[in-house]
Scaffold this motif. Structure first.
Motif, PDB file in Angstrom:
ATOM      1  N   UNK A  95       0.815  -1.221   0.000  1.00  0.00           N
ATOM      2  CA  UNK A  95       0.000   0.000   0.000  1.00  0.00           C
ATOM      3  C   UNK A  95       0.842   1.261   0.000  1.00  0.00           C
ATOM      4  N   UNK A  96       2.019   1.156   0.583  1.00  0.00           N
ATOM      5  CA  UNK A  96       2.883   2.340   0.673  1.00  0.00           C
ATOM      6  C   UNK A  96       3.354   2.805  -0.707  1.00  0.00           C
ATOM      7  N   UNK A  97       3.270   1.918  -1.692  1.00  0.00           N
ATOM      8  CA  UNK A  97       3.641   2.313  -3.058  1.00  0.00           C
ATOM      9  C   UNK A  97       2.747   3.441  -3.573  1.00  0.00           C
ATOM     10  N   UNK A  98       1.537   3.562  -3.000  1.00  0.00           N
ATOM     11  CA  UNK A  98       0.614   4.606  -3.454  1.00  0.00           C
ATOM     12  C   UNK A  98       1.003   5.986  -2.919  1.00  0.00           C
ATOM     13  N   UNK A  99       1.829   6.007  -1.873  1.00  0.00           N
ATOM     14  CA  UNK A  99       2.177   7.297  -1.255  1.00  0.00           C
ATOM     15  C   UNK A  99       3.034   8.176  -2.175  1.00  0.00           C
ATOM     16  N   UNK A 100       4.126   7.644  -2.753  1.00  0.00           N
ATOM     17  CA  UNK A 100       4.891   8.482  -3.710  1.00  0.00           C
ATOM     18  C   UNK A 100       4.046   8.902  -4.904  1.00  0.00           C
ATOM     19  N   UNK A 101       3.102   8.042  -5.300  1.00  0.00           N
ATOM     20  CA  UNK A 101       2.201   8.375  -6.411  1.00  0.00           C
ATOM     21  C   UNK A 101       1.468   9.682  -6.119  1.00  0.00           C
ATOM     22  N   UNK A 102       0.964   9.792  -4.883  1.00  0.00           N
ATOM     23  CA  UNK A 102       0.251  11.001  -4.495  1.00  0.00           C
ATOM     24  C   UNK A 102       1.209  12.187  -4.379  1.00  0.00           C
ATOM     25  N   UNK A 103       2.371  11.914  -3.789  1.00  0.00           N
ATOM     26  CA  UNK A 103       3.331  12.991  -3.523  1.00  0.00           C
ATOM     27  C   UNK A 103       3.838  13.633  -4.817  1.00  0.00           C
ATOM     28  N   UNK A 104       4.133  12.793  -5.807  1.00  0.00           N
ATOM     29  CA  UNK A 104       4.734  13.312  -7.037  1.00  0.00           C
ATOM     30  C   UNK A 104       3.713  13.631  -8.131  1.00  0.00           C
ATOM     31  N   UNK A 105       2.432  13.330  -7.862  1.00  0.00           N
ATOM     32  CA  UNK A 105       1.417  13.527  -8.905  1.00  0.00           C
ATOM     33  C   UNK A 105       1.352  14.980  -9.377  1.00  0.00           C
ATOM     34  N   UNK A 106       1.451  15.909  -8.432  1.00  0.00           N
ATOM     35  CA  UNK A 106       1.342  17.331  -8.798  1.00  0.00           C
ATOM     36  C   UNK A 106       2.514  17.740  -9.679  1.00  0.00           C
ATOM     37  N   UNK A 107       3.696  17.235  -9.317  1.00  0.00           N
ATOM     38  CA  UNK A 107       4.885  17.617 -10.079  1.00  0.00           C
ATOM     39  C   UNK A 107       4.850  17.020 -11.481  1.00  0.00           C
ATOM     40  N   UNK A 108       4.396  15.768 -11.574  1.00  0.00           N
ATOM     41  CA  UNK A 108       4.357  15.094 -12.870  1.00  0.00           C
ATOM     42  C   UNK A 108       3.273  15.708 -13.761  1.00  0.00           C
ATOM     43  N   UNK A 109       2.087  15.938 -13.176  1.00  0.00           N
ATOM     44  CA  UNK A 109       0.955  16.426 -13.974  1.00  0.00           C
ATOM     45  C   UNK A 109       0.991  17.941 -14.158  1.00  0.00           C
ATOM     46  N   UNK A 110       1.867  18.620 -13.448  1.00  0.00           N
ATOM     47  CA  UNK A 110       1.965  20.081 -13.514  1.00  0.00           C
ATOM     48  C   UNK A 110       0.607  20.751 -13.329  1.00  0.00           C
ATOM     49  N   UNK A 111      -0.038  20.366 -12.225  1.00  0.00           N
ATOM     50  CA  UNK A 111      -1.346  20.943 -11.917  1.00  0.00           C
ATOM     51  C   UNK A 111      -1.214  22.427 -11.595  1.00  0.00           C
ATOM     52  N   UNK A 112      -2.136  23.215 -12.118  1.00  0.00           N
ATOM     53  CA  UNK A 112      -2.134  24.639 -11.801  1.00  0.00           C
ATOM     54  C   UNK A 112      -3.210  24.971 -10.775  1.00  0.00           C
ATOM     55  N   UNK A 113      -4.002  23.975 -10.432  1.00  0.00           N
ATOM     56  CA  UNK A 113      -5.067  24.209  -9.453  1.00  0.00           C
ATOM     57  C   UNK A 113      -4.503  24.071  -8.046  1.00  0.00           C
ATOM     58  N   UNK A 114      -3.807  22.945  -7.819  1.00  0.00           N
ATOM     59  CA  UNK A 114      -3.263  22.693  -6.485  1.00  0.00           C
ATOM     60  C   UNK A 114      -1.851  23.269  -6.417  1.00  0.00           C
ATOM     61  N   UNK A 115      -1.620  24.262  -5.567  1.00  0.00           N
ATOM     62  CA  UNK A 115      -0.300  24.890  -5.544  1.00  0.00           C
ATOM     63  C   UNK A 115       0.774  23.969  -4.982  1.00  0.00           C
ATOM     64  N   UNK A 116       2.005  24.093  -5.485  1.00  0.00           N
ATOM     65  CA  UNK A 116       3.152  23.348  -4.960  1.00  0.00           C
ATOM     66  C   UNK A 116       3.997  24.338  -4.163  1.00  0.00           C
ATOM     67  N   UNK A 117       4.051  24.129  -2.862  1.00  0.00           N
ATOM     68  CA  UNK A 117       4.779  25.057  -1.989  1.00  0.00           C
ATOM     69  C   UNK A 117       6.221  24.621  -1.817  1.00  0.00           C
ATOM     70  N   UNK A 118       6.388  23.286  -1.616  1.00  0.00           N
ATOM     71  CA  UNK A 118       7.745  22.782  -1.378  1.00  0.00           C
ATOM     72  C   UNK A 118       8.294  22.158  -2.657  1.00  0.00           C
ATOM     73  N   UNK A 119       9.356  22.765  -3.162  1.00  0.00           N
ATOM     74  CA  UNK A 119       9.992  22.273  -4.380  1.00  0.00           C
ATOM     75  C   UNK A 119      11.433  21.883  -4.062  1.00  0.00           C
TER      76      UNK A 119
END
Lengths: 69, 234
Positions: free
Chosen positions: B158-182
């Motif tokens: 199940x822990x494999x899903x955690x990096x998926x969530x963590x890196x999803x914003x960076x990979x998808x380059x979402x403009x809705x959800x802000x990325x504060x920590x880069x």
């Protein structure tokens, strides 16, 4: 309240309400288990005492109080 | 002279961590609401960030602890690690639900909607929550050693899903959800970052305190079962 502060208060209140509810559930479980352990320990102590004094009058053995495990 | 009731192992740690968590929560609350500067863009609504993100990170730490406990259980077959794993996932799930609720409130205040299905961070985080909720379904479907073994394997997988969530914003380059920590650091002034750090420490201390209290309860349950077996044997 203005400028969206009601949303901030709501978010903060939700967090502490749910965390407090969780702590209460944990505390209630721990207290119940503690009571049961003590009741059973007392029963065992009485049983041990009777075994050490076999001639004495047997007293009725009380059931452990509280909920079941 | 009679002896007082014996302390369960971990009781002292639970009290210490509970005290640390309480102190940090009080300090962070004062800092967030009274000291931290108001965000020029979002205004007062941005203050949700301090506890929303801190709880999100604490939930991911809880899942990481469960993953490590799962590995240690499979290596040692010690019940203690099963207890740590289950308690961590229970607390992690509680924190995750809080993240979803506070995130929805923030979304409503900021974007005017409770949920955005097109945002990868929101959707992947919801998937993480559902994966860990299924952990308890799995646990209830098996008994004793099989239950602990399956749970350990599930916690690791199940822990494999955690990096998926963590890196999803960076990979998808979402403009809705802000990325504060880069990778370049935190996109916020130091006067805000300090209160985020305090808030994060408070949430991690809260996680450890809840974990310790939960583990004391489980040890008590085991002690009770041992006593019941003694009674049956006499």
């Amino acid at each position: 309240m203005s400028g969206g502060s009601q949303y901030v208060v709501a978010a903060y209140a939700v967090i502490w309400f749910l965390v407090l509810a969780y702590v209460v559930v944990l505390g209630a479980r721990t207290a119940r288990i503690g009571r049961q352990v003590e009741a059973i320990s007392r029963m065992l102590d009485r049983r041990d005492q009777r075994e050490e004094q076999p001639d004495s009058e047997p007293d009725p053995e009380p059931e452990p109080s509280g909920d079941r495990a | 002279m009679t002896e007082g009731p014996a302390r369960m192992p971990g009781e002292r740690a639970a009290v210490i961590w509970g005290s640390i968590a309480t102190l940090l929560v009080v300090v962070s609350t004062i800092g967030i609401f009274l000291v931290a500067p108001e965000d020029a863009d979002q205004g007062v609504i941005q203050r949700i960030f301090y506890f929303h993100v801190a709880i999100a990170i604490a939930s991911l730490v809880a899942f990481a602890v469960a993953c490590v406990a799962g590995i240690l259980y499979l290596r040692t077959r010690n019940d203690r690690w099963d207890d740590v794993g289950e308690a961590s996932i229970r607390i992690g799930l509680l924190f995750s639900v809080l993240v979803v609720i506070t995130g929805s409130i923030w979304a409503k205040a900021s974007w005017g909607t409770w949920w955005v299905w097109s945002d990868p961070r929101l959707v992947t985080y919801l998937i993480v929550v559902l994966i860990y909720a299924a952990y308890f379904v799995l646990r209830s479907s098996a008994e004793d050693d099989r239950k602990m073994r399956y749970s350990a394997i599930y916690a690791i997988a199940g822990f494999a899903s955690v990096p998926l969530s963590f890196y999803s914003v960076r990979v998808a380059e979402s403009f809705v959800h802000p990325v504060v920590f880069t990778s370049g650091g935190a996109n916020m002034p130091g006067s805000m970052l300090i209160w985020f750090v305090v808030s994060q420490a408070a949430m991690l201390a809260l996680f450890i305190a809840l974990l310790e209290v939960d583990l004391v309860g489980r040890r008590s349950e085991r002690a009770l079962r041992r006593l019941a077996l003694r009674l049956e044997g006499t």
